[in-house]
Design a protein around this motif. Structure first.
Motif, mmCIF file in Angstrom:
data_model
loop_
_atom_site.group_PDB
_atom_site.id
_atom_site.type_symbol
_atom_site.label_atom_id
_atom_site.label_comp_id
_atom_site.label_asym_id
_atom_site.label_seq_id
_atom_site.Cartn_x
_atom_site.Cartn_y
_atom_site.Cartn_z
ATOM 1 N N LEU A 189 37.321 43.292 30.940
ATOM 2 C CA LEU A 189 37.966 42.231 30.428
ATOM 3 C C LEU A 189 38.697 41.364 31.470
ATOM 4 C CD1 LEU A 189 39.576 43.984 27.185
ATOM 5 C CD2 LEU A 189 37.416 42.616 27.622
ATOM 6 N N GLN A 190 39.270 42.173 32.579
ATOM 7 C CA GLN A 190 39.968 41.385 33.458
ATOM 8 C C GLN A 190 38.829 40.775 34.395
ATOM 9 O OE1 GLN A 190 42.570 43.775 35.935
ATOM 10 N NE2 GLN A 190 43.670 44.552 33.848
ATOM 11 N N ARG A 191 37.917 41.198 34.681
ATOM 12 C CA ARG A 191 36.697 40.598 35.539
ATOM 13 C C ARG A 191 35.990 39.388 34.693
ATOM 14 N NH1 ARG A 191 33.764 45.180 36.455
ATOM 15 N NH2 ARG A 191 32.549 44.783 34.591
ATOM 16 N N GLU A 192 36.012 39.774 33.344
ATOM 17 C CA GLU A 192 35.570 38.581 32.438
ATOM 18 C C GLU A 192 36.404 37.273 32.733
ATOM 19 O OE1 GLU A 192 33.679 38.633 28.106
ATOM 20 O OE2 GLU A 192 35.840 39.059 28.332
ATOM 21 N N ALA A 193 37.451 37.504 32.512
ATOM 22 C CA ALA A 193 38.554 36.461 32.485
ATOM 23 C C ALA A 193 38.322 35.974 33.742
ATOM 24 C CB ALA A 193 39.854 36.990 32.091
ATOM 25 N N LEU A 197 35.069 33.905 34.826
ATOM 26 C CA LEU A 197 35.014 32.749 33.816
ATOM 27 C C LEU A 197 36.012 31.612 34.404
ATOM 28 C CD1 LEU A 197 34.512 33.865 30.205
ATOM 29 C CD2 LEU A 197 32.979 32.893 31.712
ATOM 30 N N PHE A 198 37.258 31.988 34.862
ATOM 31 C CA PHE A 198 38.363 31.081 35.325
ATOM 32 C C PHE A 198 38.210 30.481 36.679
ATOM 33 C CE2 PHE A 198 42.377 29.665 36.770
ATOM 34 C CZ PHE A 198 42.870 28.902 36.092
ATOM 35 N N GLU A 199 37.853 31.439 37.547
ATOM 36 C CA GLU A 199 37.607 31.220 39.117
ATOM 37 C C GLU A 199 36.270 30.643 39.363
ATOM 38 O OE1 GLU A 199 40.035 30.738 40.911
ATOM 39 O OE2 GLU A 199 41.764 31.781 39.863
ATOM 40 N N TYR A 200 35.384 31.326 38.930
ATOM 41 C CA TYR A 200 34.045 30.961 39.415
ATOM 42 C C TYR A 200 33.491 29.955 38.500
ATOM 43 C CZ TYR A 200 34.683 35.074 42.496
ATOM 44 O OH TYR A 200 35.157 35.727 43.222
ATOM 45 N N SER A 240 47.206 36.870 30.614
ATOM 46 C CA SER A 240 47.658 38.282 31.138
ATOM 47 C C SER A 240 46.621 38.740 31.703
ATOM 48 C CB SER A 240 47.879 39.032 29.453
ATOM 49 O OG SER A 240 48.193 40.376 29.886
ATOM 50 N N ARG A 241 45.386 38.801 31.109
ATOM 51 C CA ARG A 241 44.139 39.394 31.862
ATOM 52 C C ARG A 241 43.920 38.876 33.190
ATOM 53 N NH1 ARG A 241 39.985 39.444 26.788
ATOM 54 N NH2 ARG A 241 41.071 40.783 25.545
ATOM 55 N N LEU A 242 44.288 37.501 33.307
ATOM 56 C CA LEU A 242 43.978 36.914 34.709
ATOM 57 C C LEU A 242 45.207 37.346 35.683
ATOM 58 C CD1 LEU A 242 43.051 33.145 33.975
ATOM 59 C CD2 LEU A 242 41.837 34.812 35.318
ATOM 60 N N HIS A 243 46.348 37.412 35.213
ATOM 61 C CA HIS A 243 47.247 37.870 35.959
ATOM 62 C C HIS A 243 47.342 39.350 36.466
ATOM 63 C CE1 HIS A 243 51.420 38.540 37.482
ATOM 64 N NE2 HIS A 243 51.500 39.426 36.851
ATOM 65 N N ARG A 244 46.701 40.252 35.817
ATOM 66 C CA ARG A 244 46.716 41.557 35.950
ATOM 67 C C ARG A 244 45.352 41.661 37.071
ATOM 68 N NH1 ARG A 244 45.589 43.659 30.474
ATOM 69 N NH2 ARG A 244 46.997 42.303 29.644
ATOM 70 N N ALA A 245 44.415 40.764 36.895
ATOM 71 C CA ALA A 245 43.177 40.750 37.717
ATOM 72 C C ALA A 245 43.587 40.358 39.000
ATOM 73 C CB ALA A 245 42.234 39.964 37.013
ATOM 74 N N ARG A 246 44.456 39.529 39.124
ATOM 75 C CA ARG A 246 45.073 38.867 40.324
ATOM 76 C C ARG A 246 45.675 39.703 41.195
ATOM 77 N NH1 ARG A 246 46.089 32.883 37.794
ATOM 78 N NH2 ARG A 246 43.958 32.000 38.367
ATOM 79 N N GLU A 247 46.603 40.745 40.254
ATOM 80 C CA GLU A 247 47.579 41.517 40.833
ATOM 81 C C GLU A 247 46.604 42.882 41.679
ATOM 82 O OE1 GLU A 247 50.746 41.573 41.587
ATOM 83 O OE2 GLU A 247 50.859 39.467 40.664
ATOM 84 N N ALA A 297 35.852 44.376 45.166
ATOM 85 C CA ALA A 297 37.001 44.649 44.584
ATOM 86 C C ALA A 297 36.822 43.873 43.349
ATOM 87 C CB ALA A 297 38.049 43.643 45.126
ATOM 88 N N VAL A 298 36.067 42.829 43.036
ATOM 89 C CA VAL A 298 35.895 42.102 41.738
ATOM 90 C C VAL A 298 35.092 42.846 40.973
ATOM 91 C CG1 VAL A 298 34.907 40.071 40.375
ATOM 92 C CG2 VAL A 298 36.279 39.595 42.516
ATOM 93 N N ALA A 299 34.003 43.511 41.529
ATOM 94 C CA ALA A 299 33.197 44.258 40.426
ATOM 95 C C ALA A 299 34.125 45.777 40.066
ATOM 96 C CB ALA A 299 31.895 44.971 41.501
ATOM 97 N N ASP A 300 34.943 46.128 40.663
ATOM 98 C CA ASP A 300 35.745 47.339 40.315
ATOM 99 C C ASP A 300 36.824 46.944 39.456
ATOM 100 O OD1 ASP A 300 34.537 48.848 42.089
ATOM 101 O OD2 ASP A 300 36.023 48.901 44.097
#
Length: 111
Positions: free
Chosen positions: A51-55, A58-61, A82-89, A44-47
């Motif tokens: 820009l969302q994956r990068e944020a 860098l934040f979580e890992y 915003s990128r983090l929020h969209r990635a988490r969603e 899921a992270v790879a998908d």
């Protein structure tokens, strides 16, 4: 034997009146399910969009602060949020079935 070591005592195998119960979280089924979940999270992270994956990475890992991420990627903190929020969603949506299992499914313990 691991069970008895954690209990702080030793017992001869002949003295056992019952098979020690392995805690559910340590059993082979739990390990298999955990491995499956890890694989699904990686997938899921790879998908995620780049820009969302990068944020997220860098934040979580990597444990960087929002301001540090903004500096690294060359944007402002609001864009990183915003990128983090969209990635988490997206992750919540794609991993939902694994994190909130259907209560109607019968597990091995109930069968």
């Amino acid at each position: 034997m691991k069970y008895f070591r954690s209990q702080g005592r030793e017992t001869a195998i002949d003295d056992l009146s019952h098979e020690p119960i392995t805690p559910r979280r340590e059993g082979p089924l739990r390990r298999l399910l955990d491995e499956e979940l890890v694989a699904k999270v990686r997938e899921a992270v790879a998908d995620l969009p780049p820009l969302q994956r990068e944020a997220l990475v860098l934040f979580e890992y990597e444990g960087l602060a929002l301001s540090e991420i903004a500096g690294v990627v060359g944007t402002d903190v609001g864009a990183v949020k915003s990128r983090l929020h969209r990635a988490r969603e997206r992750l919540r949506s794609s991993l939902g079935p694994y994190l909130n299992p259907n209560p109607e499914i019968v597990t091995l313990e109930k069968a």
